[in-house]
Structures are given as C-alpha cells and as structure tokens.
Design a protein around this motif. Sequence first.
Motif, short mmCIF file in Angstrom:
data_model
loop_
_atom_site.label_atom_id
_atom_site.label_comp_id
_atom_site.label_asym_id
_atom_site.label_seq_id
_atom_site.Cartn_x
_atom_site.Cartn_y
_atom_site.Cartn_z
N LEU A 146 -16.13 11.47 -10.21
CA LEU A 146 -15.67 12.56 -9.05
C LEU A 146 -16.99 12.85 -8.28
CD1 LEU A 146 -13.40 14.75 -11.07
CD2 LEU A 146 -12.75 12.82 -9.40
N ASN B 201 -3.31 -3.72 -3.62
CA ASN B 201 -3.16 -2.53 -2.37
C ASN B 201 -4.44 -2.05 -2.49
OD1 ASN B 201 -3.50 -0.30 -4.29
ND2 ASN B 201 -1.55 -1.23 -5.22
N THR B 202 -4.63 -1.18 -1.51
CA THR B 202 -5.68 -0.37 -1.21
C THR B 202 -5.78 0.88 -1.59
OG1 THR B 202 -5.27 0.05 1.00
CG2 THR B 202 -5.90 -1.88 0.79
N ALA B 203 -4.79 1.27 -2.50
CA ALA B 203 -4.71 2.58 -2.93
C ALA B 203 -5.81 3.19 -3.45
CB ALA B 203 -3.39 3.09 -3.66
N VAL B 204 -6.23 4.44 -3.18
CA VAL B 204 -7.31 5.02 -4.21
C VAL B 204 -6.78 6.20 -4.47
CG1 VAL B 204 -9.60 6.14 -3.97
CG2 VAL B 204 -9.13 3.80 -2.78
N VAL B 205 -6.95 6.60 -5.92
CA VAL B 205 -6.27 7.94 -6.28
C VAL B 205 -7.38 8.63 -6.94
CG1 VAL B 205 -4.58 8.76 -8.06
CG2 VAL B 205 -4.38 6.47 -6.89
N SER B 206 -7.34 9.85 -6.55
CA SER B 206 -8.26 10.92 -7.30
C SER B 206 -7.55 11.96 -7.98
CB SER B 206 -9.06 11.67 -6.02
OG SER B 206 -9.78 10.83 -4.99
N ASP B 207 -8.01 11.96 -9.09
CA ASP B 207 -7.28 13.15 -10.06
C ASP B 207 -8.44 14.18 -10.67
OD1 ASP B 207 -8.25 11.71 -12.20
OD2 ASP B 207 -6.44 10.71 -12.73
N GLY B 208 -8.17 14.78 -11.52
CA GLY B 208 -9.19 15.61 -12.30
C GLY B 208 -10.36 14.94 -13.18
N GLN B 209 -10.10 13.64 -13.36
CA GLN B 209 -11.13 12.82 -14.17
C GLN B 209 -11.84 11.90 -13.30
OE1 GLN B 209 -7.93 13.81 -15.80
NE2 GLN B 209 -9.58 15.13 -16.84
N ARG B 210 -11.32 11.21 -12.27
CA ARG B 210 -11.92 10.22 -11.73
C ARG B 210 -11.56 9.78 -10.33
NH1 ARG B 210 -8.46 8.16 -15.58
NH2 ARG B 210 -9.79 8.49 -17.14
N ILE B 211 -11.96 8.83 -9.51
CA ILE B 211 -11.58 8.17 -8.55
C ILE B 211 -11.33 6.83 -8.97
CG2 ILE B 211 -12.06 7.46 -6.10
CD1 ILE B 211 -13.65 9.86 -5.84
N GLN B 212 -9.92 6.37 -8.59
CA GLN B 212 -9.70 4.80 -9.10
C GLN B 212 -8.88 4.21 -8.18
OE1 GLN B 212 -7.17 6.88 -12.52
NE2 GLN B 212 -6.31 4.81 -11.85
N ARG B 213 -9.10 2.82 -8.30
CA ARG B 213 -8.01 1.89 -7.75
C ARG B 213 -7.49 0.68 -8.75
NH1 ARG B 213 -10.48 -2.07 -3.25
NH2 ARG B 213 -8.16 -2.15 -3.25
N ASP B 214 -6.37 0.45 -8.37
CA ASP B 214 -5.70 -0.58 -9.19
C ASP B 214 -6.65 -1.99 -9.38
OD1 ASP B 214 -3.48 0.94 -9.43
OD2 ASP B 214 -2.51 -0.16 -7.84
N LEU B 215 -6.47 -2.72 -10.61
CA LEU B 215 -7.24 -3.69 -10.88
C LEU B 215 -7.07 -5.07 -9.89
CD1 LEU B 215 -6.71 -4.03 -14.73
CD2 LEU B 215 -8.89 -3.27 -13.61
N VAL C 3 -8.46 19.27 -7.31
CA VAL C 3 -8.45 19.02 -8.53
C VAL C 3 -9.81 17.97 -8.64
CG1 VAL C 3 -6.13 19.85 -9.54
CG2 VAL C 3 -6.79 17.40 -9.01
N ILE D 191 -10.18 0.42 -11.96
CA ILE D 191 -11.49 0.22 -11.44
C ILE D 191 -11.76 1.85 -10.97
CG2 ILE D 191 -12.88 -0.34 -9.66
CD1 ILE D 191 -11.57 -3.01 -9.65
N GLN D 192 -12.96 2.50 -11.41
CA GLN D 192 -12.96 3.78 -11.15
C GLN D 192 -14.50 4.04 -10.81
OE1 GLN D 192 -12.00 4.83 -15.51
NE2 GLN D 192 -13.62 6.12 -15.02
N ARG D 193 -14.49 5.40 -10.23
CA ARG D 193 -15.89 5.78 -10.06
C ARG D 193 -15.80 7.41 -10.47
NH1 ARG D 193 -18.40 5.94 -4.22
NH2 ARG D 193 -20.24 6.81 -5.44
N ASN E 236 1.10 -1.27 0.07
CA ASN E 236 -0.06 -0.07 0.11
C ASN E 236 0.98 1.05 0.00
OD1 ASN E 236 -1.98 -1.73 0.18
ND2 ASN E 236 -2.45 -1.39 2.53
N GLY F 211 -2.01 17.91 -8.36
CA GLY F 211 -2.73 17.29 -9.35
C GLY F 211 -3.70 16.08 -8.95
N SER G 135 -4.86 7.80 -1.13
CA SER G 135 -5.09 7.39 0.21
C SER G 135 -5.16 5.84 0.20
CB SER G 135 -6.36 7.68 0.71
OG SER G 135 -7.41 7.42 0.05
N VAL G 136 -4.74 5.25 1.31
CA VAL G 136 -4.62 3.78 1.36
C VAL G 136 -5.20 3.43 2.74
CG1 VAL G 136 -2.42 3.40 0.03
CG2 VAL G 136 -2.29 3.63 2.44
N ALA H 105 -4.99 13.42 -5.38
CA ALA H 105 -4.75 12.70 -4.00
C ALA H 105 -4.67 11.14 -4.12
CB ALA H 105 -5.99 13.18 -3.13
#
Lengths: 338, 338, 338, 338
Positions: B275, D261-275, B237, B271-273, A132, A250, A254-255, A252
């Motif tokens: 904003l 992993n449990t990482a959740v990434v938010s950028d200007g397009q979407r909220i995502q996690r790894d497959l 962002v 995997i996405q959702r 993570n 750019g 979080s884990v 965020a």
Amino acid sequence: MTRQVNVGLVGVGRIGRLHAEHLAYRIPQARLLAVSDVVVEAAQKAAADLGVPIATRDHRAIMDNQDIEAVVICSSTDTHSLMIEEAAAAGKHIFCEKPIDFDLARIDRALAAVDKAGVKLQIGFNRRFDPNFRRVRELVASGKLGQPHILRITSRDPQPPPIAYVKVSGGIFLDMTIHDFDMARYLIGSEVEEIYVAAGVMVDPEIGKAGDVDTAVITLRFENGAIGTIDNSRRAVYGYDQRVEVFGSGGAVSVDNNYPNTAVVSDGQRIQRDLPFNFFLDRYVESYIVEMKEFIECVVKGTPPPVTGIDGRIPVVMGYAAGKSYAEHRPVRLSEIA
Amino acid sequence: MTRQVNVGLVGVGRIGRLHAEHLAYRIPQARLLAVSDVVVEAAQKAAADLGVPIATRDHRAIMDNQDIEAVVICSSTDTHSLMIEEAAAAGKHIFCEKPIDFDLARIDRALAAVDKAGVKLQIGFNRRFDPNFRRVRELVASGKLGQPHILRITSRDPQPPPIAYVKVSGGIFLDMTIHDFDMARYLIGSEVEEIYVAAGVMVDPEIGKAGDVDTAVITLRFENGAIGTIDNSRRAVYGYDQRVEVFGSGGAVSVDNNYPNTAVVSDGQRIQRDLPFNFFLDRYVESYIVEMKEFIECVVKGTPPPVTGIDGRIPVVMGYAAGKSYAEHRPVRLSEIA
Amino acid sequence: MTRQVNVGLVGVGRIGRLHAEHLAYRIPQARLLAVSDVVVEAAQKAAADLGVPIATRDHRAIMDNQDIEAVVICSSTDTHSLMIEEAAAAGKHIFCEKPIDFDLARIDRALAAVDKAGVKLQIGFNRRFDPNFRRVRELVASGKLGQPHILRITSRDPQPPPIAYVKVSGGIFLDMTIHDFDMARYLIGSEVEEIYVAAGVMVDPEIGKAGDVDTAVITLRFENGAIGTIDNSRRAVYGYDQRVEVFGSGGAVSVDNNYPNTAVVSDGQRIQRDLPFNFFLDRYVESYIVEMKEFIECVVKGTPPPVTGIDGRIPVVMGYAAGKSYAEHRPVRLSEIA
Amino acid sequence: MTRQVNVGLVGVGRIGRLHAEHLAYRIPQARLLAVSDVVVEAAQKAAADLGVPIATRDHRAIMDNQDIEAVVICSSTDTHSLMIEEAAAAGKHIFCEKPIDFDLARIDRALAAVDKAGVKLQIGFNRRFDPNFRRVRELVASGKLGQPHILRITSRDPQPPPIAYVKVSGGIFLDMTIHDFDMARYLIGSEVEEIYVAAGVMVDPEIGKAGDVDTAVITLRFENGAIGTIDNSRRAVYGYDQRVEVFGSGGAVSVDNNYPNTAVVSDGQRIQRDLPFNFFLDRYVESYIVEMKEFIECVVKGTPPPVTGIDGRIPVVMGYAAGKSYAEHRPVRLSEIA
C-alpha cells in the motif's frame, strides 16, 4: 453443437459490417442469413465477402423471412424505433444499436411493442462487455469493495466529429456521454437521481456555434447515495481515453486504457511507452464480439438479454437532464425529464 | 556561506516539532534560536534535543527578542491571526501554518498588519512543495500541456479524525478540502469563480450527527474557463490517497501516490504491491523541508514568499462557498462569500 | 532516552561527510565527538558545520581517545585494514566502508584482530538497507516465494568512472560488481559456489586499454541450487539502473528503480515519465541512514552487526573468481580462490 | 481485391485447427481448399465447421491437388521434413510449424529440396509476430537504442508438460528454449557464436529422472559483441511469463506480459491486479494471425518469407549447443555442432 440462430442484419455501415463479420465468423451459434442496406451494393458486397445467402435493399425482406429468428438493427438512428416495432410485430428477437431514439415517446412505443410481442430486445451498449469494465462491475457486485461511495469516469475522444455531425448528433450528452451514463448505472448498480453539469467550449469554437459544448464535468447522485463524476472532452491529443474508478468503503478499483504493446523505452531524456489505442474499434474490439455472443446465447437459451430496452431508455433521459442542467445552471433531477 | 537567519518557533506540537527539526538540522541558512510552547516542558525538551538556546512558555519572549528575524507560527489555529499581528508589529518575517483563521475579518486584519509592517508572510500549504505536485505545476506553467481544460484531484484520508475534532474543525471543506482548494489554484494558475458540491455521510454516521459530511465531490469553475473536480473521502482503507491530473489542449499529466518500496510480488493468486504511505508526514516528508528552506531563502534574498497571505485567505473563502453550495444545493460563486 | 554512543570518524570525503551528517543530525543515539582527515581543513570544516568538538589530521587522536566507543572508517581503501587493526587494538567498535581490502591476507589479518579484540565490525554494504531490496529479502526469508530458483540482478551505472580511477579500481568486478555479489548472497541467503563471466568492452575502448571490461553478464551457482545472473554496464544513458528479481517455486518478486516524482505525461507523441535518479547518493539516500542507525543500535544493544567481516571478505573472493572466469573463459569455483 | 491463394493444411490438431480458422475467417487473401489429418474425423469436422471443400486422411491428396498453391504443415514433428520435401517437389509454397526436425541432416535435405524447387518456406516462429516483440525489434533495428549490449529474455511456462512428453520432447533446450533462441537472433539481428548453460532440476524430480532439466540460465555471445541471457523455468505459479529487455548504448527497451484486463484493486492489504494470461494461445493470439497473413502475403507478392528455413535450422543447432554446454559444464561454440 447446439442449434444455430438464423440472423438478419439491417444496415451494413461501419458497425453493421463489424457485427456481420462477427456473426459470420466468430459466433458458431449464429448463422447470418440475410443483410440489407439502403445502399444495396453495400449489402451485396458484405454478403459476397461473408458468404451470406441473401442481400437486399429492403429490410422488409428480412422482417418477412420466416427462417429468420433474430434481427440486428444497425441502420440510422432515426429508423431504430420503427425497425424495432416491425421486428417485434414479426415476432423476431432484436439487437438494436444505441440509441433507440432521441424521442422518449417513440422509445416508449418501441418498448411497448417489444413487451407485447414477448420478444427479446438487447441494446448495443458494447462497453459493458469490455473486459476492463466487466472486471470493475464484477468487483463492485461481489461486495469486495464494500458500499460504493465515489465513481469517476474519464471519457475523452481523440478528436471531435465533423461539425455537420455535431449539428445532428443530439449534442455531446446524447451522443458521447450517453455511453458514460450507461456505464455509470452499470458499474454502480443503482439509478441516478440527479445530474449537475459544468461545461464549456474549449476544443473548437465551431462546436459552440453549432450550439453544443465540447468539454464537460458531470456530477451524478445515485439513489444508493453514491456520487459520480464524469469528465468528457471531444479531443485528447494522446488518443482515446477511457478509464473508470470506483471507490467504496472496502477499497477501490481503477482501470487503465488499452495499449497496442507493452514496450517501455528508456533513453537519455525519458521513459516512455506508445500511446493507447486511438480508435474506438481497436479499443473495444473484444466488447463487440462478446455483446453479440451474449445476444445469440440469450436467444438460444431463452434467458433475458444483458442490456434491456429500459437500459436503452434511461441514458437518453440522463442526456436530457444533463442538457437542462447545463442550460439552467443548476442540478436537475431525472424525474423532471421523463 | 551566506548569512544565517535567526528563527523563533511558536508551538512545538507535531508540526511545530517537525519544523524545529528541519530548522535545526536540514537548513544550513537557518539558526533556531528559541522555541516556545504553552506546555513549557515540550518547549524545553525540543530545545534540549535540538540544541536550541532558548525555551520559553511565553511566545512574547520570541516576539521581543531583537536577535530573531523570523518567526514560525505553529500554535493552535485560533491564535494564528494574533500571532501574525504581533510578529508583524515586531518587524519579523512570518511563516504561519494554515489556516490563518476561520474568520475572514480576522484574516484581513492580520494581512493588513503584515502589509503595513512590510514583512514577509508565508502560509504553510506544504503540498505545493511536494515533488509530484511541483512537477505538475511546472508542466502546466511551461505551456507543454497547452490550455488547461480539466483538473481532477483525488484526496482521501486514511481515516477520519476523532469526532471531538470534527466538531471544532470547521467542517471537511475548511479542514481537509482547504488543501485541495489551494492545490487547485496552484496547479491551474487561475482563480476559482464558482463551486458546486455533492456530498454525503457515508463513512460514519457520527460525523453526520456532528453536522459534517465525510464524502464529497466538488466541481470548480476557474476564471480561465477550466473545470475542476475534487473527490474527498475521510476514509480510504488502502491509505492516504493523493493524486491529481491536469488535462489540457496539448496533453495530460497525472501523479500517483508515493510508496514505501517498489516491490511487485507475483504469486499464484495475483500481482501485488504494498500500500502507499498511510501517514501524511511520510507522504509529504520532503515538502515540509522544502517549504521551510524556501521561506528562509526568501528572507535571506529578500524575494517574495512562494505562498502569500492572499494564498492563505482564498481557500478559506472557497471552504465557505463549498459549505454554502452543499447547504443550498446549488452552485455558489465565490463573490457571494467574501 | 537510551545512552549515546560517542563516535569518531576517519576520512571526511564524500561518503565520510555523509556519514558524519547522519551521525550528527539523524541518529539521536550517536554523538559524533571527533573527525579526522589527512586534509585537515576538510576535517575542520566538517567539525564546524556539524558541531563536532574535535577535528584532527591524525586518526590516532581518535583511536587513542578514551571517550570514543566506536569508529567509522571512511579513509582510502588501502588504509582500511590497518585502521581496523588499530581500532580493534584500541577496543573500539568499527564501521568500515567497503571493501576491507583487495588483499585477502590483509583482510584475514584485520578480521583476526577484530575477533581477538571482541569488538563489533560492520562493513558498509549500504544496499542491504535500501527499502526495496530489504523488502525482497524479507519476502525470500519469509518463504512466501517458496524455494528460490532464479535471481536476476540488473546493475548499471550512469557513466563510467575516470580512466585514472579505472586503472586503480581493482577492475569492474571488485569495484562495481562487488555490490551485486553482496546483494546476491544477501537476497538468496545462500553462498555462491561457482561463477561464469561473459564480458566485453562496449562502452569505451579506453577502459579496455586500461585492462578492464565495461559490460558483463555473470552467472552464479548457489549452494542451495539457485542460479543467479547479474548484468552490469558502466553506462546506462537513462541513469542509475538498479533492479532485482527473485523467482521461486511459490512466486516472484521484482523491484524497480526509484524516481524523483511519479508524474506521467501524455502528449501527442507518447506517454512518458522522468528518468530515475541518476546519482547513487540520491538513489540510496535512505540506506545510508539506516545502515548507520543499525550500527549504532548494535553497539548500544550488544547485538551482532547486520553486515559482518565475513560479509566483507566473500564478495572480494567472488570478484577474483569473476576475473579468473573472464580471463580463462570457463566457470570458476570460489574454492579455487580463497 | 487481390487474387486469393488456395491453401491446403496438413494436420488439424490444436495449432493446425487454429491456423485453419485463421485461413478461413481472418485472412481474406487465403482460401482454405483442403484439410487432411490421419484422424480423418478431425479433418472432416474442421472442414464442416469452417466451410472447407475437401477433407481427407491422406495428405497426398493435398500435395497432388493442382489447385493448391500453398501448404501449411501442422502434422507431427517427425513428419515435417518429409512433408516439406513432398510439397517442394509438388511446387507448392510451404508454411511449416517449428521445429523442422531434430536431425540436422534431415533439416538440410528438406532445405535443399526447397531451394531446388524455388518455392517459399516459412517456419512457424510465431513470437516474431507478437506486437510486443515486434516493437522491440523495430526499436533495435531503427538504431534508436544505439549498439545493442545486453539482451535479457525471461521465458517461463505456467506448468511443465506431462513426463511422457518430456521424454520425447528433445529436452527443454529443443522444446522450450528453441523459441527464445529464435527470439534472441531476431531481436539482436546478429548470430550467436557461443552458449553457456547453468541449469538444474528444481520444479519436479521426475523431469530429472527423464534426463532433462526444468530450470536454466543461458548465456549467449553474439557475433556483434552483444551478450544475452535467457532464464527458463518449466513452472511459474503466476502464469506464462514472457518478457524481454534490450539494453544498448543509446537506451533500453523492455516489454511486459499481457493481461486479461487492466483493473487495479486497492484494499486494506495491498494493491493488486489479475495474473497475466496463463495459456500461450491467449498470450500469443495475435501473433498466429499475423504470421499466417504475412505468409499468404509473401506468396501473393512474391516477396521472401519473414522466417526462413535457415531461421528454422539455427535454433536447433543452438539447442544442441546448449545441451552440450550443460553436459560438459563449459561454454560451447555453435561451430562445434553444425
């Protein structure tokens, strides 16, 4: 197959035994040749269980063994710096559990010995190898989150250690937060300049009587301008709580915690899942394997270790700065300590 | 059906218009009798759209109207305290948008007028009525989390306001963090004693030139011993980011953002959702209806308003303490301000 | 502002009253001119509450009113088809609650009347306007999921209707699954060719005595080759459960339920959140507003309605095919029914 | 420490090698004494890597070895039933990879040999030992979900096997769905009476040319009245998708996939996690260790194996019923097969 590294391991307590198992079973490039422990029966049992040829009470038998190329130091903290000096003098590469020492002068002497000997030294900040946190570091380093602005670390233990331990632990900042200090530097990739601590005794008054606090919120200012906040508690009733978030220009990342299973149950009252792992060895199981794999790999390949002696020294400085901030009720610069 | 409360509303800008719609359509116990605005065409349009009998440029027409029992003040901030005094003098119950004023003496004069008149005054801290934050407060108040130890508030705007506004906004702590200061007091149910701020200009150098900061991490010490941390940014962002967590001796509760839908998409990359909501009126839509409903209800039932004049004053004090902490680079007690 | 559409509404029961409120308050382009109900007091109360000029027992007063351009039919199901014919004959555009009728011949006569009159007819399949399901349809239609292969619909009610209602409901497939049949066609964008049903009485033996089932798993074969599965239960103890997933050659999308808040609570036993919305009007609140907005909009703009008369007919055919499959214990083609 | 079980392992292909590593390193109660493989070099390499005393081409050397108490059969499927018979004749306990055979007569002969010899036989349905599915089974068995009504299994592979393999695999129902058939029986704790299949070729026309399908939705009727649905695809672009849900009179439980992993990434397009994990050995890593631990444990303790020979036979019957249902386009009872 590439060559094997012969390894000696000093101290087969809980962590030492774990490292021994990994060296014996999970890391093909390592060959665990000898284990030592002041409780010689522990060394003998580990050797028997894991098929290790040599078991000894005296760690010198490891330092003096010409066949051994690398030493893994898992003995008690107060012996770490001397062990490092001895191993360096013997020309052996070194993996040492954290902390190196609580005395900065002894740390510096150990690091100087390592430098002089030209051997590798890796410090056991295992969380850097957790999948993570690694993913978070990777994202920050990739620039995908832009410039980092805010770091949030939540680090809460399931229960406080025994009071007897609290008294000799060096205090929460050197015992528990030290991992978060390392994580902060690792994740942001910049040094901390200043620390401010708000803390208190909320979990157990005995901890206060022992001269320590059990709950803390710590503000970090980084050289690159980012601001960090760590919150610590010695007791989270729901288990071991280890989460981070990095917020940048750019985006965020979080884990979350790790869980024993993914089951979600809905009944007439609520939607629920089981608590996260409660024990640090369950939570960080993979990180211990990976850190040792990478240590052996850097010996084999001659590459620099992923966690250096300086990486072992700075969190101790941060621990002292945190203690001073709490005592003096003001922000403290790291340059006031070292 | 219970009796209806006749309401006059001053100022039909964005928030004023929203409150007018709710009073007209969503709250059966309210009857919107008059709207005023210095831009009289705005008042007239609102009246026509919403079937409001009276539209006027002069708010005095509302204050003097004997049929009107309650006044909703949505005019510019610099007029709030005088409007409160006038409404109190006219014996009308008052709902006033936050902040009451940036001048503590003017706030105190307004609150004294309300006290003297014996009317109700509710301040528009709408987030207290958000279903997520309400649930957190409910859990803390129920004792199910035990004694609160740590509060974490994440409050980040999707983009900074125009620089022209930044210059007159009173600064980030009085303009943006003021909501979080209210939330902190509301969620923990205890007053803040001391504030420490670490902050910087990371989003836009123009904000720095205007004498403000755009990124801040704020440490709060509560009278009951709890410690809070707020992190603010003027630009996330990924949208409007509004989350809180309360950690206590008995457990923890956290709330996430609100999203336009629950769709989760898996493709070959991730995997996405979508904003979270980007705009505060979308995010807090329900809170605005509920706060007005509860205001009307307290007029009808003669109960105390859920957000009092003191609740309007303290976050302003906190804003000044935060500014002073940042300027003087030290923890500042609220008692230094008021 | 664009022109307003004068609307008459027939039947102010639960759904009728809801539509009346939306027409009165939430849709600026609509003007609700008249309401009728066989219980005239209900019509009168709705008119008084919502400021509707005309309240009447006799729906003919609406059909004959030259000022009324569009009729919203919310009376009992057995009157729908006749109401449609009358409204069409009067040249009025029609919004009609589902189902049009349980008799295919009567449906066809109603649709023929609409065709002949050249008026618009929209059927009240509100779920198509739910933000979650819309997002799924949008993704499928965009091609981002590739060719759809598998559709999964979970549709479970919080509790069964009264047995008296079960007896006249037309059975689970025409009363409850009819919504899922519509959703299946809508989401995949292809017609169903064949249906297979496995079902049983698991919730309440009284439902079985009334000749119905209360639990069902339904397999759908679509013309485009996709396969769908619907699972229905009349009682989910945890609330109203409405989820779908579309799996295609390019990925998958799934939607979760909606919740009253996002709070997640961790205590010593578990991590939990509150149950999803339990009541269909809470769950689908937004969909009812949007469907009526789009009906009014298609009247104003002269565009085709988003849910046509054929869209109202086909799910009834599917309901009969499902019943036949269950009775005959074999897959049934839709062409066997119509 | 309890006594160790001497084990011989036949076939060190991918799964055989994995089992060998677990026996050598992860299961203290087992001692891997011998490995055999028709490719003798593979056996020799495994023996050298893992410190196994005996490596042989001929599996008879294992069957005849008096020191060996238990045999683990990982050779090719067509040899399984004979190996079982030989091992049983030699009085050894047996762990055999699934399937026992595709021929029911040969299965029955093997099971009869086991019965006659009075040895233990465990079949390698590893998913039963996965922590997620175990938690589901535990909840169902505890009665906390009440009476089970609906079972949903989603089981999709990341990519189809090579066409050459498809041709000899026995078809999707015997090769892939067989795991889901076992899971269905295991989770519900009741036998399946009848199967209905809707299926097609959607992923790759070559699979169709090879006489197989690649996408299927399967309906199961259980003896206890529950209804199950399985959806299979040979290719999910987002990875290995393995989820189940059990819905009962008292509530529901569902399990999600496992992620690196449990990482959740938010950028200007979407909220995502790894497959999720893409490879079955990553996804099910823990289940392989646990199933072997439990096998060894049942040998040591003399308890019955957790997955019996009958558990190995029934999913094959279900595979044939599924194939027949697809071919004859009708529901097929298991009693038509066996």
